[in-house]
Design an enzyme around this catalytic site. Structure first.
Site, PDB file in Angstrom:
ATOM      1  N   LYS A 201       0.855  -1.183   0.000  1.00 57.60           N
ATOM      2  CA  LYS A 201       0.000   0.000   0.000  1.00 57.60           C
ATOM      3  C   LYS A 201       0.893   1.235   0.000  1.00 57.60           C
ATOM      4  O   LYS A 201       1.693   1.431   0.909  1.00 57.60           O
ATOM      5  CB  LYS A 201      -0.915   0.012   1.227  1.00 57.60           C
ATOM      6  CG  LYS A 201      -1.839   1.226   1.278  1.00 57.60           C
ATOM      7  CD  LYS A 201      -2.755   1.165   2.494  1.00 57.60           C
ATOM      8  CE  LYS A 201      -3.679   2.355   2.569  1.00 57.60           C
ATOM      9  NZ  LYS A 201      -4.567   2.296   3.754  1.00 57.60           N
ATOM     10  N   ARG A 211     -10.798   9.515   1.941  1.00 59.41           N
ATOM     11  CA  ARG A 211     -10.675  10.149   3.261  1.00 59.41           C
ATOM     12  C   ARG A 211     -11.866  11.059   3.545  1.00 59.41           C
ATOM     13  O   ARG A 211     -12.293  11.185   4.699  1.00 59.41           O
ATOM     14  CB  ARG A 211      -9.340  10.897   3.354  1.00 59.41           C
ATOM     15  CG  ARG A 211      -8.162   9.931   3.392  1.00 59.41           C
ATOM     16  CD  ARG A 211      -6.811  10.610   3.336  1.00 59.41           C
ATOM     17  NE  ARG A 211      -5.749   9.602   3.317  1.00 59.41           N
ATOM     18  CZ  ARG A 211      -4.503   9.827   2.941  1.00 59.41           C
ATOM     19  NH1 ARG A 211      -4.154  11.047   2.557  1.00 59.41           N
ATOM     20  NH2 ARG A 211      -3.610   8.858   2.954  1.00 59.41           N
ATOM     21  N   LYS A 224       1.293  10.137   5.772  1.00 60.09           N
ATOM     22  CA  LYS A 224       1.413   8.724   6.167  1.00 60.09           C
ATOM     23  C   LYS A 224       2.661   8.072   5.575  1.00 60.09           C
ATOM     24  O   LYS A 224       2.725   6.860   5.441  1.00 60.09           O
ATOM     25  CB  LYS A 224       0.145   7.969   5.758  1.00 60.09           C
ATOM     26  CG  LYS A 224      -1.120   8.557   6.371  1.00 60.09           C
ATOM     27  CD  LYS A 224      -2.341   7.680   6.141  1.00 60.09           C
ATOM     28  CE  LYS A 224      -3.571   8.268   6.821  1.00 60.09           C
ATOM     29  NZ  LYS A 224      -4.750   7.371   6.740  1.00 60.09           N
ATOM     30  N   GLU A 240       7.649  -6.667   1.260  1.00 58.18           N
ATOM     31  CA  GLU A 240       6.431  -6.548   2.061  1.00 58.18           C
ATOM     32  C   GLU A 240       5.510  -7.736   1.841  1.00 58.18           C
ATOM     33  O   GLU A 240       4.963  -8.315   2.790  1.00 58.18           O
ATOM     34  CB  GLU A 240       5.693  -5.245   1.704  1.00 58.18           C
ATOM     35  CG  GLU A 240       6.350  -3.971   2.189  1.00 58.18           C
ATOM     36  CD  GLU A 240       6.067  -3.684   3.658  1.00 58.18           C
ATOM     37  OE1 GLU A 240       5.493  -4.548   4.349  1.00 58.18           O
ATOM     38  OE2 GLU A 240       6.432  -2.586   4.119  1.00 58.18           O
ATOM     39  N   LYS A 255      -2.220  -1.527  -3.649  1.00 65.37           N
ATOM     40  CA  LYS A 255      -3.069  -0.336  -3.596  1.00 65.37           C
ATOM     41  C   LYS A 255      -2.198   0.909  -3.718  1.00 65.37           C
ATOM     42  O   LYS A 255      -1.202   1.013  -3.003  1.00 65.37           O
ATOM     43  CB  LYS A 255      -3.843  -0.306  -2.265  1.00 65.37           C
ATOM     44  CG  LYS A 255      -4.807   0.863  -2.122  1.00 65.37           C
ATOM     45  CD  LYS A 255      -5.517   0.838  -0.779  1.00 65.37           C
ATOM     46  CE  LYS A 255      -6.475   2.003  -0.648  1.00 65.37           C
ATOM     47  NZ  LYS A 255      -7.118   2.061   0.680  1.00 65.37           N
ATOM     48  N   SER A 281     -10.356   5.481  -4.734  1.00 64.40           N
ATOM     49  CA  SER A 281     -11.321   6.565  -4.934  1.00 64.40           C
ATOM     50  C   SER A 281     -10.862   7.575  -5.979  1.00 64.40           C
ATOM     51  O   SER A 281     -11.669   8.063  -6.777  1.00 64.40           O
ATOM     52  CB  SER A 281     -11.590   7.263  -3.604  1.00 64.40           C
ATOM     53  OG  SER A 281     -10.377   7.766  -3.041  1.00 64.40           O
ATOM     54  N   TYR A 320     -15.282   0.688  -6.831  1.00 58.48           N
ATOM     55  CA  TYR A 320     -16.555   1.353  -6.578  1.00 58.48           C
ATOM     56  C   TYR A 320     -17.503   1.198  -7.756  1.00 58.48           C
ATOM     57  O   TYR A 320     -18.701   1.448  -7.637  1.00 58.48           O
ATOM     58  CB  TYR A 320     -16.316   2.833  -6.260  1.00 58.48           C
ATOM     59  CG  TYR A 320     -15.421   3.013  -5.064  1.00 58.48           C
ATOM     60  CD1 TYR A 320     -15.907   2.840  -3.772  1.00 58.48           C
ATOM     61  CD2 TYR A 320     -14.065   3.315  -5.217  1.00 58.48           C
ATOM     62  CE1 TYR A 320     -15.071   2.968  -2.671  1.00 58.48           C
ATOM     63  CE2 TYR A 320     -13.227   3.448  -4.122  1.00 58.48           C
ATOM     64  CZ  TYR A 320     -13.732   3.269  -2.856  1.00 58.48           C
ATOM     65  OH  TYR A 320     -12.894   3.390  -1.765  1.00 58.48           O
TER      66      TYR A 320
END
Length: 331
Positions: A201, A211, A224, A240, A255, A281, A320
């Protein structure tokens, strides 16, 4: 072996008719490839999300209807994300472990209505629950504390499993959280609860509308980048993924999606596990904005983008557009 030269070889021959194109098609898209993300909120009515045209937050009492729509369209799984009320957010995200929180209530509604006919994937991270918008516990300087956060994530995962979650999906990117959650699930008897790890990610600019949807953008202090991955790195993504598989992940996720199809392909080729991608999104809103501006037909843009994920090696995609795409594929 090389193909014979033209005109013995004419690659257009198999493209001449629709039946021939279908017969030699290498990649196929099906509603069973899709996972539909749904936002859950308090209240009595759906709340349209301004930065995600066509997407709403759904009250708990209406979420089972959305899951039933997904089931009827052939979508095998929905993913839940809560918009926690501001007064229930705290520095440590305590609402995440409340057995009566939005997530757990939504799980119960779907299970009561749909039983085992559709899967429920639940997000494990603290950003929808913290007052500062970070995915974990922060120290005085704003640094997210890894091990303190993991201990809460374990409680959160068990809370969701107890409520009936089928797939636990840690999206926080803390080190070691997959192993800790897997051990806790095993110890508590949730041996068949899957873990889909957000393994690669990235600290991406494509998350803004999400968000807004979970109410964390206005709260987020700082960024982040100390735990989500640097978009410049690919080899690190493979490390990872390797760690998460070794710790007990049943599947892994990349992602965002389309800007990272190279990562999807490398993960697919390196590891023998199901690989998913999240069409996030920002990707959704770009397609919607492009279609609205006349740059392409919306339905064609949606299906082509999802086909690209499958071609890159995805077992499935969170999108979505899932319900619209499934209905197009079924028509």
């Amino acid at each position: 072996m090389t193909d014979p030269a033209y005109p013995a070889t004419r690659l257009r021959r198999t493209r001449t008719t629709a039946w021939s194109r279908a017969m030699v098609r290498e990649t196929r898209l099906d509603p069973s490839d899709l996972i539909w993300p749904l936002f859950v909120t308090d209240g009595d009515e759906a709340e349209p999300i301004a930065t995600m045209p066509g997407i709403s937050r759904w009250p708990v009492e209406m979420i089972a209807d959305r899951a039933a729509e997904a089931r009827e369209a052939g979508i095998p799984c929905v993913a839940l994300f809560p918009n926690t009320p501001p007064d229930l957010r705290s520095d440590r995200g305590d609402e995440a472990v409340n057995p009566d929180n939005l997530m757990c209530r939504a799980i119960g509604e779907i299970k009561d209505a749909c039983g085992e006919d559709i899967g429920i994937l639940t997000d494990v991270a603290l950003d929808p629950y913290t007052s500062h918008g970070q995915d974990g516990v922060v120290d005085g300087g704003g640094y997210v504390l890894n091990d303190d956060t993991v201990s809460i994530l374990v409680e959160q995962a068990l809370n969701q499993a107890q409520a009936g979650a089928d797939i636990i999906a840690p999206s926080d990117m803390m080190d070691g959280r997959i192993g800790a959650i897997r051990h806790a699930l095993e110890d508590d008897g949730y041996t068949n609860v899957q873990i889909m790890a957000y393994a690669a990610k990235y600290a991406s600019a494509f998350y803004g509308p999400f968000r807004d949807a979970v109410g964390s953008r206005g709260l987020l202090k700082g960024d982040k980048k100390t735990y989500q991955m640097d978009p410049a790195n690919a080899e690190e993504a493979l490390r990872e993924v390797a760690f998460d598989i070794a710790e007990g992940a049943d599947s892994v996720m990349v992602k965002p999606g389309m800007p990272y199809l190279d990562i999807v392909r490398r993960v697919k080729e390196r590891f023998e596990v199901p690989v998913f991608a999240y069409q996030v999104s920002g990707e959704y809103t770009m397609i919607e904005a492009g279609a609205a501006a006349g740059s392409g037909k919306r339905d064609a843009l949606v299906l082509e983008s999802l086909l690209a994920f499958k071609r890159a090696g995805c077992s499935g995609m969170l999108t979505y557009h899932a319900l619209d795409a499934a209905r197009l594929l079924n028509s």
